[in-house]
Design a protein around this motif. Sequence first.
Motif, mmCIF file in Angstrom:
data_model
loop_
_atom_site.group_PDB
_atom_site.id
_atom_site.type_symbol
_atom_site.label_atom_id
_atom_site.label_comp_id
_atom_site.label_asym_id
_atom_site.label_seq_id
_atom_site.Cartn_x
_atom_site.Cartn_y
_atom_site.Cartn_z
ATOM 1 N N SER A 97 -12.922 32.853 -46.141
ATOM 2 C CA SER A 97 -12.139 33.848 -45.462
ATOM 3 C C SER A 97 -12.673 34.896 -44.711
ATOM 4 O O SER A 97 -13.966 35.495 -45.030
ATOM 5 C CB SER A 97 -11.486 34.766 -46.763
ATOM 6 O OG SER A 97 -10.442 35.331 -46.393
ATOM 7 N N GLY A 98 -12.299 35.196 -43.556
ATOM 8 C CA GLY A 98 -12.749 36.148 -42.464
ATOM 9 C C GLY A 98 -13.661 35.830 -41.760
ATOM 10 O O GLY A 98 -14.305 36.268 -40.771
ATOM 11 N N TYR A 129 -11.961 43.035 -32.353
ATOM 12 C CA TYR A 129 -10.864 43.850 -32.681
ATOM 13 C C TYR A 129 -11.008 45.197 -32.786
ATOM 14 O O TYR A 129 -12.145 45.550 -32.990
ATOM 15 C CB TYR A 129 -10.275 43.337 -33.983
ATOM 16 C CG TYR A 129 -9.729 41.985 -34.067
ATOM 17 C CD1 TYR A 129 -8.592 41.960 -33.505
ATOM 18 C CD2 TYR A 129 -9.993 40.958 -34.859
ATOM 19 C CE1 TYR A 129 -7.995 40.552 -33.492
ATOM 20 C CE2 TYR A 129 -9.712 39.828 -34.791
ATOM 21 C CZ TYR A 129 -8.428 39.527 -34.158
ATOM 22 O OH TYR A 129 -7.908 38.200 -34.168
ATOM 23 N N GLY A 139 -13.058 33.853 -39.145
ATOM 24 C CA GLY A 139 -12.588 33.688 -37.686
ATOM 25 C C GLY A 139 -11.556 32.526 -37.375
ATOM 26 O O GLY A 139 -11.255 32.229 -36.152
ATOM 27 N N LYS A 140 -11.323 31.964 -38.481
ATOM 28 C CA LYS A 140 -10.333 30.759 -38.353
ATOM 29 C C LYS A 140 -9.013 30.966 -37.452
ATOM 30 O O LYS A 140 -8.555 30.508 -36.503
ATOM 31 C CB LYS A 140 -10.314 29.923 -39.550
ATOM 32 C CG LYS A 140 -11.220 29.680 -40.518
ATOM 33 C CD LYS A 140 -11.008 28.769 -41.766
ATOM 34 C CE LYS A 140 -10.100 29.779 -42.872
ATOM 35 N NZ LYS A 140 -10.796 30.891 -43.225
ATOM 36 N N SER A 141 -8.141 31.896 -38.172
ATOM 37 C CA SER A 141 -7.106 32.248 -37.613
ATOM 38 C C SER A 141 -7.162 32.702 -36.237
ATOM 39 O O SER A 141 -6.268 32.582 -35.525
ATOM 40 C CB SER A 141 -6.346 33.398 -38.670
ATOM 41 O OG SER A 141 -6.214 32.629 -39.871
ATOM 42 N N THR A 142 -8.037 33.718 -36.132
ATOM 43 C CA THR A 142 -8.376 34.294 -35.067
ATOM 44 C C THR A 142 -8.559 33.354 -33.922
ATOM 45 O O THR A 142 -8.188 33.312 -32.728
ATOM 46 C CB THR A 142 -9.772 35.133 -34.779
ATOM 47 O OG1 THR A 142 -9.570 36.116 -35.765
ATOM 48 C CG2 THR A 142 -9.783 35.868 -33.263
ATOM 49 N N HIS A 201 -7.996 25.647 -46.407
ATOM 50 C CA HIS A 201 -8.948 26.145 -47.542
ATOM 51 C C HIS A 201 -9.378 24.973 -48.324
ATOM 52 O O HIS A 201 -10.392 24.778 -49.192
ATOM 53 C CB HIS A 201 -8.647 27.296 -48.366
ATOM 54 C CG HIS A 201 -8.739 28.447 -47.717
ATOM 55 N ND1 HIS A 201 -9.933 29.132 -47.425
ATOM 56 C CD2 HIS A 201 -7.768 29.334 -46.902
ATOM 57 C CE1 HIS A 201 -9.701 30.254 -46.602
ATOM 58 N NE2 HIS A 201 -8.481 30.319 -46.329
#
Lengths: 401, 240
Positions: free
Chosen positions: B47-48, B18, B50-53, B207
């Motif tokens: 959190s952070g 990004y 890279g799951k959503s990415t 989660h």
Amino acid sequence: MFGTTFMLAIRSIFRHKLRSFLTTLGIIIGVAAVVAMVTLGKATTKAAQAQVASLGTNVLQIRPGQGFGRGGGGPRPPDFKEADVEAIARQVAGVKAVAPQAQSTATVIYQGANWSTTINGTTNAFFQVQPWPLVSGRTFSRNEEQAGNAVCIIGNTIRTNLFRGGEAVGDRIRVNGVSCDVIGVLSTRGQGGFGDQDDVIIMPIKQVQRRFTGNRDIRLMMVGVDPAYDSAQVQESIKQVLRERRRITGGKEDDFNIFDTAQISQTLTGITTLLTQIVTAVAAISLVVGGIGIMNIMLVSVTERTREIGIRLAIGAVASEVLLQFLMEAVVLSCLGGLVGLVVAQLVVIGLAPLMQVEFLFEPQINVIAFLVSALIGVVFGYFPAQRAAGLNPIDALRHE
Amino acid sequence: MADSDPPIIRLRGVTKVYGEGPTAFQALKGVDLDIAAGDFVAVMGPSGSGKSTTMNILGCLDVPTGGQFLFKGVHVERLDRDQRALLRRKYLGFVFQGFNLLARTSALENVELPLLYRGDPRKQRREAAMEALDKVGLKDWWDHTPGELSGGQQQRVAIARAIVTNPDVLLADEPTGNLDSERSIEIMEFLTELNKTSGITVLMVTHEPDMAAFAHTIVHFKDGLVERIEAGHKSGEAVA
Ligand SMILES: Nc1ncnc2c1ncn2[C@@H]1O[C@H](COP(=O)(O)OP(=O)(O)OP(=O)(O)O)[C@@H](O)[C@H]1O
Ligand SMILES: [Mg+2]
């Protein structure tokens, strides 16, 4: 794709009624203003032309003197005589008819009712020079005209006031004490720029000269010009004939004036057209302002609906579909605004026409043009916001807020 | 499912950066991942990580910076914007944490939306949307707008919208993130049912270990990489 996006646009518009209404307000006002102005302008022009036409087209009015507002001092030039009328009728090519006129005012009495009016003495040529049909009765007979009989043709105002609108032909009225047969009733001309044109009594000129004016003078000649002839040329010929008859020589100025009704017609039309154009230009500006209003709200709407756009993109809308939807929304909105504006314009015209003493008329051309312009405004001012919506990145759009 | 089946999703050395220059951030550092058709996968991780990415890339909403993403053997990283949109339209369904339904729009119309873009005729759209709403148990709520529905109901509408096109893969990023545990279990049971009866491949970020336990496969992310893959507790038959 077209049908789908059209439906989406319609849904979106009706789901946000207030927003849609406010968006289109500018267009509504703009279209209504333009159409109403142009229509009323046309109606006014038409009314003015009708009024001038009531003087007769291709009619010359000849009066002694140097014309309106000219030649102040000096002795009054002499009036015309019957011989002048005959000379013009006979010697000038292109003259259809010459109607002499001698005027007087008189009090008219019928069965105890009385009315003060204008007496207009003329010949049957009067009806040839200008179109003024009778609603009943007849014009003068040759005999009545030549002898100057006590017969009269009355205007509609006289019939209304003395005969209470009833049949008048065949009755006898007293005009300044002279008893007079009513032989005809004139059709209504209405209120004009020259006062009530129907408040008049027409009699053979010989009768008027003998009984009312007491001389053989002719104050006004109305000349009907054959449309096949050039009016300017006819005027010039009449001028030469009259100069000769009135013994005006060399560089001396005319002591009479020739007035062409076609000229007033042109002038009047010119003025009303110019006014209409100015007002229409102002109204057109409001249309553009309306278009900018649409763009404004559509831009706000794109920001406000970023998430919605994200959802649409995520479930598989391609960019061009989003573009088309927003463009369609803008076009449908401005077209709806245009339609409402057209309706408002007709209502305004219906409301204002009587106040302005003009007829209601529907002008298809300006309505079509105004509608097309509003559609065009939708396309032009809707494109930029639509493109912005379509260019959004789906993830960013979804994450918005 | 046999080992010989080609995976419906294959990630090879996928990276995602990004931003640019000094502020650039590498969210994915070379992810390798195969997902078999019909699998029910839970993606977990801090959190952070890279799951959503990853989900966005798998959902063809975003493109990797490097590496390969094969969906049904097609190199998605080589497709343009519109081609990816068409892939989403045809093969993918999304469920988001925030429901993401169109406001002031009835449940039925929301569910109809993907079919509209697919160009289905009206009657067919109605029927399919009603059927999908029926599957999520909201048939009687078809004319309610999101504002008139509870969170759990909204998420079920969102699921109905995701499955109405009969997608091959259902992607859900924290679908139960905004719901209480009772509603969450309902949703999970429904996804399990869907996976079992329709054979839809389900990929879900969560989660909560309780929710992940519904899956056959659990993929753990850490620092932009796949840390490990394990079999889900309730998966019945063991996964390789
Ligand atoms: N659009 C973006 N621009 C810049 N950095 C981003 C962007 N999206 C994500 N990141 C960063 O990439 C990293 C991975 O983000 P991602 O959303 O994939 O995490 P996640 O595993 O889903 O976390 P969470 O469990 O909190 O949802 C995070 O450090 C995040 O700050
Ligand atoms: Mg996340």
